[in-house]
Design a protein around this motif. Sequence first.
Motif, PDB file in Angstrom:
ATOM      1  N   GLU A 182       0.858  -1.176   0.000  1.00 49.54           N
ATOM      2  CA  GLU A 182       0.000   0.000   0.000  1.00 49.54           C
ATOM      3  C   GLU A 182       0.898   1.232   0.000  1.00 49.54           C
ATOM      4  N   LEU A 183       0.754   2.059  -1.015  1.00 49.32           N
ATOM      5  CA  LEU A 183       1.518   3.301  -1.124  1.00 49.32           C
ATOM      6  C   LEU A 183       0.593   4.455  -0.804  1.00 49.32           C
ATOM      7  N   ARG A 184       0.958   5.215   0.213  1.00 50.65           N
ATOM      8  CA  ARG A 184       0.093   6.291   0.691  1.00 50.65           C
ATOM      9  C   ARG A 184       0.598   7.650   0.216  1.00 50.65           C
ATOM     10  N   LYS A 185      -0.295   8.363  -0.433  1.00 52.42           N
ATOM     11  CA  LYS A 185      -0.086   9.736  -0.887  1.00 52.42           C
ATOM     12  C   LYS A 185       1.120   9.930  -1.827  1.00 52.42           C
ATOM     13  N   PRO A 186       1.289   9.052  -2.812  1.00 56.73           N
ATOM     14  CA  PRO A 186       2.382   9.301  -3.760  1.00 56.73           C
ATOM     15  C   PRO A 186       2.094  10.540  -4.589  1.00 56.73           C
ATOM     16  N   THR A 187       3.151  11.198  -5.025  1.00 60.46           N
ATOM     17  CA  THR A 187       2.997  12.410  -5.835  1.00 60.46           C
ATOM     18  C   THR A 187       2.914  12.088  -7.325  1.00 60.46           C
ATOM     19  N   GLY A 188       3.436  10.936  -7.696  1.00 59.59           N
ATOM     20  CA  GLY A 188       3.474  10.560  -9.102  1.00 59.59           C
ATOM     21  C   GLY A 188       4.856  10.716  -9.697  1.00 59.59           C
ATOM     22  N   ASN A 189       5.771  11.342  -8.961  1.00 55.27           N
ATOM     23  CA  ASN A 189       7.129  11.555  -9.442  1.00 55.27           C
ATOM     24  C   ASN A 189       8.115  10.528  -8.908  1.00 55.27           C
ATOM     25  N   GLU A 190       7.642   9.591  -8.109  1.00 55.86           N
ATOM     26  CA  GLU A 190       8.541   8.623  -7.485  1.00 55.86           C
ATOM     27  C   GLU A 190       9.093   7.623  -8.515  1.00 55.86           C
ATOM     28  N   ASP A 191      10.349   7.240  -8.321  1.00 55.87           N
ATOM     29  CA  ASP A 191      10.963   6.198  -9.139  1.00 55.87           C
ATOM     30  C   ASP A 191      10.817   4.888  -8.377  1.00 55.87           C
ATOM     31  N   LEU A 192       9.923   4.042  -8.844  1.00 57.63           N
ATOM     32  CA  LEU A 192       9.645   2.775  -8.183  1.00 57.63           C
ATOM     33  C   LEU A 192      10.255   1.583  -8.910  1.00 57.63           C
ATOM     34  N   SER A 193      11.040   1.850  -9.933  1.00 57.99           N
ATOM     35  CA  SER A 193      11.563   0.768 -10.769  1.00 57.99           C
ATOM     36  C   SER A 193      12.398  -0.240  -9.992  1.00 57.99           C
ATOM     37  N   GLY A 194      13.090   0.190  -8.943  1.00 57.42           N
ATOM     38  CA  GLY A 194      13.900  -0.728  -8.150  1.00 57.42           C
ATOM     39  C   GLY A 194      13.102  -1.652  -7.251  1.00 57.42           C
ATOM     40  N   LEU A 195      11.811  -1.400  -7.123  1.00 56.14           N
ATOM     41  CA  LEU A 195      11.000  -2.218  -6.221  1.00 56.14           C
ATOM     42  C   LEU A 195      10.739  -3.622  -6.748  1.00 56.14           C
ATOM     43  N   ARG A 196      10.892  -3.834  -8.036  1.00 55.26           N
ATOM     44  CA  ARG A 196      10.685  -5.182  -8.587  1.00 55.26           C
ATOM     45  C   ARG A 196      11.665  -6.186  -7.982  1.00 55.26           C
ATOM     46  N   THR A 197      12.886  -5.763  -7.696  1.00 49.92           N
ATOM     47  CA  THR A 197      13.848  -6.684  -7.090  1.00 49.92           C
ATOM     48  C   THR A 197      13.678  -6.753  -5.575  1.00 49.92           C
ATOM     49  N   VAL A 198      13.218  -5.677  -4.965  1.00 50.20           N
ATOM     50  CA  VAL A 198      12.996  -5.671  -3.513  1.00 50.20           C
ATOM     51  C   VAL A 198      11.753  -6.474  -3.157  1.00 50.20           C
ATOM     52  N   LEU A 199      10.733  -6.400  -4.004  1.00 48.82           N
ATOM     53  CA  LEU A 199       9.462  -7.086  -3.751  1.00 48.82           C
ATOM     54  C   LEU A 199       9.171  -8.072  -4.887  1.00 48.82           C
ATOM     55  N   PRO A 200       9.933  -9.171  -4.952  1.00 48.81           N
ATOM     56  CA  PRO A 200       9.826 -10.074  -6.104  1.00 48.81           C
ATOM     57  C   PRO A 200       8.501 -10.819  -6.209  1.00 48.81           C
ATOM     58  N   ASN A 201       7.752 -10.949  -5.133  1.00 47.20           N
ATOM     59  CA  ASN A 201       6.500 -11.704  -5.151  1.00 47.20           C
ATOM     60  C   ASN A 201       5.262 -10.815  -4.991  1.00 47.20           C
ATOM     61  N   LEU A 202       5.416  -9.556  -5.347  1.00 46.19           N
ATOM     62  CA  LEU A 202       4.329  -8.594  -5.216  1.00 46.19           C
ATOM     63  C   LEU A 202       3.174  -8.966  -6.142  1.00 46.19           C
ATOM     64  N   ARG A 203       1.974  -9.048  -5.568  1.00 41.89           N
ATOM     65  CA  ARG A 203       0.782  -9.403  -6.352  1.00 41.89           C
ATOM     66  C   ARG A 203      -0.198  -8.249  -6.497  1.00 41.89           C
ATOM     67  N   THR A 204      -0.305  -7.408  -5.458  1.00 45.83           N
ATOM     68  CA  THR A 204      -1.252  -6.299  -5.532  1.00 45.83           C
ATOM     69  C   THR A 204      -0.623  -5.027  -4.979  1.00 45.83           C
ATOM     70  N   VAL A 205      -1.035  -3.903  -5.541  1.00 45.69           N
ATOM     71  CA  VAL A 205      -0.592  -2.588  -5.077  1.00 45.69           C
ATOM     72  C   VAL A 205      -1.836  -1.722  -4.911  1.00 45.69           C
ATOM     73  N   LYS A 206      -1.956  -1.131  -3.729  1.00 43.28           N
ATOM     74  CA  LYS A 206      -3.056  -0.218  -3.453  1.00 43.28           C
ATOM     75  C   LYS A 206      -2.473   1.180  -3.304  1.00 43.28           C
ATOM     76  N   PHE A 207      -2.946   2.101  -4.122  1.00 45.04           N
ATOM     77  CA  PHE A 207      -2.535   3.498  -4.037  1.00 45.04           C
ATOM     78  C   PHE A 207      -3.585   4.249  -3.227  1.00 45.04           C
ATOM     79  N   VAL A 208      -3.174   4.869  -2.136  1.00 52.74           N
ATOM     80  CA  VAL A 208      -4.076   5.678  -1.324  1.00 52.74           C
ATOM     81  C   VAL A 208      -3.729   7.138  -1.622  1.00 52.74           C
ATOM     82  N   LEU A 209      -4.651   7.827  -2.266  1.00 49.05           N
ATOM     83  CA  LEU A 209      -4.400   9.177  -2.751  1.00 49.05           C
ATOM     84  C   LEU A 209      -5.178  10.205  -1.950  1.00 49.05           C
ATOM     85  N   ASN A 210      -4.741  11.460  -2.009  1.00 47.55           N
ATOM     86  CA  ASN A 210      -5.517  12.557  -1.452  1.00 47.55           C
ATOM     87  C   ASN A 210      -6.799  12.700  -2.257  1.00 47.55           C
ATOM     88  N   SER A 211      -7.824  13.244  -1.645  1.00 48.35           N
ATOM     89  CA  SER A 211      -9.121  13.345  -2.313  1.00 48.35           C
ATOM     90  C   SER A 211      -9.087  14.224  -3.560  1.00 48.35           C
TER      91      SER A 211
END
Length: 130
Positions: A75-104
Amino acid sequence: MLSFGLDVPRDTGMRGLSHWQSPRTLWLSRVPGELSRADWSEVAALAGLREPRIHRGALGSLVSAPPLPAVEHLELRKPTGNEDLSGLRTVLPNLRTVKFVLNSDTGTAPEQLTRQLPGEHTTTKNHNVL
């Protein structure tokens, strides 16, 4: 669930967190500064951890974490949209779901973010009431 907010890891970091074995969810709110690789090693030692909930303030240091193979949901809370998440594929190799919690006032999860992460993506919004 364990929850760490602004002041909790300021002096000791995440030292000792690995003694806990049962938490399935870890919520890292607005932590002060970057979490170190040692902090993330403590998180990686949580055998039962399946879902970290991470505020954008703690997100930058996640790419330096050791692999977290037990994590299936993020769960990623309040991302701005400018984050570089490309390295997370190796950190979270078994990731199945991502929930984005955004400001209203934010539309949908930015495509730049969703294309960087595998799995199914959902979006919810926080509505702050004064």
